[in-house]
Design an enzyme around this catalytic site. Structure first.
Site, PDB file in Angstrom:
ATOM      1  N   SER A  62      79.687  -8.099 -13.314  1.00 53.37           N
ATOM      2  CA  SER A  62      78.645  -8.716 -12.350  1.00 53.37           C
ATOM      3  C   SER A  62      77.868  -9.464 -13.011  1.00 53.37           C
ATOM      4  CB  SER A  62      78.008  -7.649 -11.693  1.00 53.37           C
ATOM      5  OG  SER A  62      79.361  -7.149 -10.543  1.00 53.37           O
TER       6      SER A  62
ATOM      7  N   CYS B  28      82.429  -5.731  -4.844  1.00 50.17           N
ATOM      8  CA  CYS B  28      83.382  -6.579  -6.308  1.00 50.17           C
ATOM      9  C   CYS B  28      84.911  -6.236  -6.724  1.00 50.17           C
ATOM     10  CB  CYS B  28      81.941  -6.978  -7.270  1.00 50.17           C
ATOM     11  SG  CYS B  28      80.983  -7.259  -6.574  1.00 50.17           S
TER      12      CYS B  28
ATOM     13  N   HIS C  21      86.112  -9.624 -13.322  1.00 54.80           N
ATOM     14  CA  HIS C  21      85.104  -7.646 -12.702  1.00 54.80           C
ATOM     15  C   HIS C  21      86.416  -7.378 -12.153  1.00 54.80           C
ATOM     16  CE1 HIS C  21      82.269  -5.792 -10.545  1.00 54.80           C
ATOM     17  NE2 HIS C  21      82.572  -5.139 -12.179  1.00 54.80           N
TER      18      HIS C  21
ATOM     19  N   LYS D  93      77.290  -4.929   2.614  1.00 48.17           N
ATOM     20  CA  LYS D  93      77.427  -4.604   1.495  1.00 48.17           C
ATOM     21  C   LYS D  93      78.004  -2.942   1.163  1.00 48.17           C
ATOM     22  CE  LYS D  93      77.823  -5.061  -3.656  1.00 48.17           C
ATOM     23  NZ  LYS D  93      76.793  -5.533  -4.871  1.00 48.17           N
TER      24      LYS D  93
ATOM     25  N   ARG E 163      88.200  -7.951  -5.233  1.00 52.65           N
ATOM     26  CA  ARG E 163      88.837  -8.404  -5.808  1.00 52.65           C
ATOM     27  C   ARG E 163      90.357  -8.596  -6.636  1.00 52.65           C
ATOM     28  NH1 ARG E 163      84.913 -12.515  -7.906  1.00 52.65           N
ATOM     29  NH2 ARG E 163      82.912 -11.291  -6.842  1.00 52.65           N
TER      30      ARG E 163
ATOM     31  N   HIS F 131      75.208 -12.886  -5.882  1.00 53.29           N
ATOM     32  CA  HIS F 131      74.691 -11.477  -6.533  1.00 53.29           C
ATOM     33  C   HIS F 131      73.480 -11.584  -6.474  1.00 53.29           C
ATOM     34  CE1 HIS F 131      75.254  -8.141  -8.608  1.00 53.29           C
ATOM     35  NE2 HIS F 131      76.465  -7.891  -7.808  1.00 53.29           N
TER      36      HIS F 131
ATOM     37  N   ASP G 133      80.420 -13.902  -3.947  1.00 49.75           N
ATOM     38  CA  ASP G 133      79.722 -13.038  -4.423  1.00 49.75           C
ATOM     39  C   ASP G 133      78.376 -12.612  -3.438  1.00 49.75           C
ATOM     40  OD1 ASP G 133      79.311 -10.209  -5.490  1.00 49.75           O
ATOM     41  OD2 ASP G 133      79.536 -11.380  -7.459  1.00 49.75           O
ATOM     42  N   ASP G 134      78.753 -11.369  -2.662  1.00 49.94           N
ATOM     43  CA  ASP G 134      78.040 -10.627  -1.927  1.00 49.94           C
ATOM     44  C   ASP G 134      76.930 -11.571  -1.089  1.00 49.94           C
ATOM     45  OD1 ASP G 134      78.283  -9.193  -3.282  1.00 49.94           O
ATOM     46  OD2 ASP G 134      76.021  -8.619  -4.432  1.00 49.94           O
TER      47      ASP G 134
ATOM     48  N   LYS H 279      83.052 -15.644 -12.298  1.00 52.33           N
ATOM     49  CA  LYS H 279      83.107 -14.288 -12.027  1.00 52.33           C
ATOM     50  C   LYS H 279      85.026 -13.519 -11.798  1.00 52.33           C
ATOM     51  CE  LYS H 279      81.770 -10.191 -10.480  1.00 52.33           C
ATOM     52  NZ  LYS H 279      80.422  -9.210  -9.208  1.00 52.33           N
TER      53      LYS H 279
ATOM     54  N   ASP I 226      83.250 -11.864  -1.675  1.00 53.82           N
ATOM     55  CA  ASP I 226      83.966 -10.339  -2.230  1.00 53.82           C
ATOM     56  C   ASP I 226      83.745 -10.016  -0.825  1.00 53.82           C
ATOM     57  OD1 ASP I 226      81.293 -10.634  -2.502  1.00 53.82           O
ATOM     58  OD2 ASP I 226      81.926  -9.472  -4.901  1.00 53.82           O
ATOM     59  N   ASN I 227      82.621  -9.926  -0.437  1.00 54.00           N
ATOM     60  CA  ASN I 227      81.714  -9.086   0.787  1.00 54.00           C
ATOM     61  C   ASN I 227      80.461  -9.108   1.006  1.00 54.00           C
ATOM     62  OD1 ASN I 227      81.203  -7.164  -2.609  1.00 54.00           O
ATOM     63  ND2 ASN I 227      79.774  -7.420  -1.211  1.00 54.00           N
TER      64      ASN I 227
END
Length: 477
Positions: free
Chosen positions: A163, A81, A140, A318, A85, A245, A41-42, A138, A297-298
């Site tokens: 998150s 996010c 989301h 992001k 996803r 994240h 994540d991130d 996660k 994810d990004n």
């Protein structure tokens, strides 16, 4: 040897080679591969050792890349996010499912909706092929019971529903970016009790607030146990870490150990987690029958300064549709199956749907527009990717399009908190093979390329039916 005998001999050899090739293809198509998708994540394009970071040590991911395929032009379906996803799990641009919002870019703890029931996830697809399925980490895509993983094709769920910075007990009444970012300068950001995020098993909350100091370790333990429990049947494991994240937390074994500070500690613990998963597959005799994918994810949350990551040589991070927001590190691994190497062809997380379906002998649904491309020939035969384009949406607008090596920006805007978006009457144009940092606009030099991209956009728009915005509705305080 007479000419006639030579012809006969050549025919026999050719037939033998063809038969061998066909038997390999048949064996490959008849295999029931397990699939493990590890989703950070991130994490930015430049945050791993194998992607060039000078001080974050990632020996397990480096080895995974050496044994498998390191992709250098791999994308996600959105730069934040929730829509990202949704894109991975459905094989569709999130604008189609309504998981890209006009005003809200992600789902929140007070959001009313989630992934629509009409959407088909990879998990639901693979269950049709007899797969066991689990989501660890996660989610989301909706925190209400009807939107949770167990109602979207997953037999088992262990993780947090949104998150890890949400349900912030200090910022419940924050109404500006400034108050949010001021919080991250204070010591409370390092207190796991400042975030009242629930940890769930299936549909039940088992811990609140979730102890985020140990959460990467516990996700890993759950993943290992799941693999061992399901080793006698084909399985799909979606392991979605909620780090790096912010807020950043690491266990005692990793906290304070990296040269890159707490962010490096977190990434190095995720790297160790990957190593444990891969070693478990090897120990259980599953490595040659399992395809593992690692990506994020990004791009990195740059405004978090040292607590955010790096996109390396790519522009921005992001939230943006510059390369740093949507191009991600990606490694495919399956010893004896995936041909090792560095792949510069295009691929996306959306392509996992078609790839896994193809390898499992499952038909792609024909009742909806899909954005998924089968990458199996790249993975197993080192052939060229069938993907030649990429559409960059932000919210519910198309900002940019990549066609081959060229990328045109129709609208540009930086990440969160950056200046207002800018519309370009003549789109900006970059050759991403020559200029991956998007520094040199060549639109005046290549009007014919812009014309070709505009034709592609016209065709894309003619088939685009935008789903109803699922992120808009929120329960008032």
């Amino acid at each position: 040897m007479t000419l006639c005998n030579r012809i006969v001999a050549l025919a026999v050899v050719s037939f033998s080679l063809l038969s061998c090739s066909e038997s390999v293809t048949t064996e490959q198509s008849s295999k029931k591969y397990n699939y493990v998708v590890i989703f950070a994540d991130d994490m930015g394009y430049g945050d791993l050792g194998v992607y060039g970071h000078p001080t974050i040590k990632t020996p397990y991911l480096d080895q995974m890349a050496a044994e498998g395929q390191k992709w250098t032009n791999f994308y996600v379906g959105a730069s934040v996010c929730t829509p990202s996803r949704a894109a991975l799990l459905t094989g569709r641009l999130p604008i189609r499912s309504g998981m890209a919002g006009e005003h809200n870019r992600v789902l929140f703890p007070d959001s009313e909706h989630g992934l629509p029931e009409s959407e088909l996830t990879i998990a639901e697809q693979l269950k049709e092929g007899g797969y066991a399925t689990a989501c660890i980490g996660k989610w989301h895509l909706g925190h209400k019971e009807q939107y949770l993983p167990t109602n979207n094709g997953f037999d088992y769920y262990f993780g947090i529903p949104y998150s890890n910075d949400m349900d912030n007990v200090i910022l419940q009444n924050a109404n500006s970016y400034q108050s949010y970012f001021d919080f991250w300068k204070g010591p409370e950001r390092q207190n796991t009790a400042s975030f009242n995020v629930p940890l769930m098993r299936n549909t039940e909350i088992i811990e609140r607030p979730a102890d985020q100091n140990t959460i990467t370790k516990r996700y890993t333990q759950e993943a290992i146990q799941y693999i061992k429990r399901n080793k006698e049947k084909p399985f799909f494991l979606y392991l979605a870490h909620n780090l790096p994240h912010v807020p950043l937390f690491a266990s005692d074994d990793f906290r304070g150990k990296s040269l890159r500070g707490i962010y490096g500690d977190v990434v190095e613990e995720i790297d160790f987690s990957v190593g444990q998963v891969l070693n478990t597959l090897k120990d259980e005799g599953l490595a040659e029958n399992t395809i593992v994918v690692f990506t994020s994810d990004n791009g990195p949350w740059l405004i978090m300064n040292s607590e955010g990551g790096s996109a390396g040589l790519l522009k921005d991070g992001k939230g943006s549709t510059w390369e740093g927001g949507m191009r991600e590190p990606c490694i495919f691994w399956s010893p004896g199956n995936i041909k090792p190497g560095v792949i510069a062809d295009l691929g996306t997380t959306m392509d996992l749907f078609a790839t896994f379906s193809s390898l499992s002998g499952l038909e792609i649904p024909n009742d909806r527009e899909m954005d998924s491309v089968d990458l199996s020939s790249v993975l197993f035969e080192n052939k060229a990717s069938d993907r030649n384009d990429m559409f960059y949406y932000r919210n519910r607008e198309l900002y940019a399009v990549r066609l081959g090596e060229y990328k045109a920006h129709f609208i540009t805007q930086g990440a969160y908190g950056q200046p207002a978006k800018e519309y370009h009457e003549t789109p900006l144009l970059y050759n991403l093979n020559v200029d991956p940092s998007e520094k040199y606009d060549i639109s005046t030099e290549h009007p014919e390329v812009l014309a070709e991209i505009e034709k592609l956009v016209e065709k894309h728009n003619s088939k685009m039916i935008k789903g109803e915005d699922q992120l808009e509705s929120r329960t008032p305080n």
